[in-house]
Design an enzyme around this catalytic site. Sequence first.
Site, mmCIF file in Angstrom:
data_model
loop_
_atom_site.group_PDB
_atom_site.id
_atom_site.type_symbol
_atom_site.label_atom_id
_atom_site.label_comp_id
_atom_site.label_asym_id
_atom_site.label_seq_id
_atom_site.Cartn_x
_atom_site.Cartn_y
_atom_site.Cartn_z
ATOM 1 N N SER A 31 39.530 32.826 36.009
ATOM 2 C CA SER A 31 39.499 31.734 35.142
ATOM 3 C C SER A 31 40.072 31.834 33.632
ATOM 4 C CB SER A 31 37.961 31.079 34.889
ATOM 5 O OG SER A 31 37.586 31.051 36.214
ATOM 6 N N HIS A 90 36.010 31.504 30.541
ATOM 7 C CA HIS A 90 36.459 30.399 30.597
ATOM 8 C C HIS A 90 37.060 29.801 29.221
ATOM 9 C CE1 HIS A 90 34.403 30.755 34.152
ATOM 10 N NE2 HIS A 90 35.044 29.732 34.976
#
Length: 414
Positions: free
Chosen positions: A288, A353
């Site tokens: 991610s 993220h």
Amino acid sequence: MTGGSREAPVNVSPAVAANAEGEEIEVLESTDVLPVAPEDQWKTLFDKYDPDNSGFISTERFKDLLEAHGSELDPHKLEVLLALADGNADGKICYQDFVNLVSAEDFNMSNKRSNSFRRAILQGSRQLKGCSLSDEAGLGLSQRLVRHVAYETLPREVDRKWYFDSYTYCPPPWFILAITIAEVAVFIYYGFKLDRLVLQVSSPSFLKSPLPYHPQLRAQAWRYFSYIFMHTGIEHLSLNMAMQLLVGVPLEMVHGALRIGLVYLCGVLAGSLAVSVTDMTAPVVGSSGGVYALVSAHLANVVMNWSGMKCQFKLFRMAMALVCMSVEFGRAVWLRFYPPAFPPCPNPSFVAHLGGVLVGLTLGVVVLQNYEQRLQEQSLFWIFFCVYTLFVLCAVFWNIFAYSLLDVRMPPLP
């Protein structure tokens, strides 16, 4: 036109302007034709065709120069050069226009154009009469794909035309494809080994792999990158691979593996280091960090160049991309705070993220906005790169000293 009228340029494809770029023009590559010369030699050549020392030469004389020095020059490319040179439509070429057009420095770049060549195209584009790239007919499947990618990623028509004519699929977008294949292969391998595809993270052997980042094993430097090959389950892998392929492949086709690889790997490293600083007891898995760096950079570039982006349904597609990012991020947050299967080790962190998003909104945006220029010539690139390097150094020192100074309760070894 000085000394008579010149016939209008032949009708050429609107994308032909791009073919004036270096390796496509044999005359400017050959040492027998226009050799690489310092400025004084260009001045001597210019003065040869300007006997009156007026500071200008006519386009007819410039055409004579090209014909004298480039017998193999494509007639269509000749007309493009003339149109670019005669940007003010007065039939004259000043010395700087002459240097911009014939200087080897403007044509020897394999993928990126120099600023002077770009100015020449922008100046001469008024003389190139033709339909836009979107109106080109009779294109094959591969050409339509390249045109689609150009409209997906580039905000200026002149850049889209240049890219359309110069892209050759060699090399292919190998970086994103190779990373994706490796991530899927590793997931399948551990799917058989752990005997589960959904929520692999719940297996007692999941974190025993040499790939995930684990705070107890943070001295093993490769884990700050290798964690991208492990995913918590098929739902995690599917969302990441979809975004990685749909955004990463077109971006790599336009900007190249080196630039996109730089953004991707910087996002990966920023993600694991961000976790080690802010969520110190949690492991990290999943790609991610790199995916969010690419997607956030692309979305930011679309927003900043909204009027120039001509991709279809861009508002709807941007909303869908944000929904996918939100779903994946929400899944990661939920999993982080869900009771772990093997306490006291927590579930993987979601902070990677956010690290990827920050890289995408800084380094990534600079990379995507400077398609036609060299990154090393952009001051903003060096500013963000220095800030990123400073962050990496601070995070390294944090990992060396902070855990012991703060007396952090570490989870047991997997």
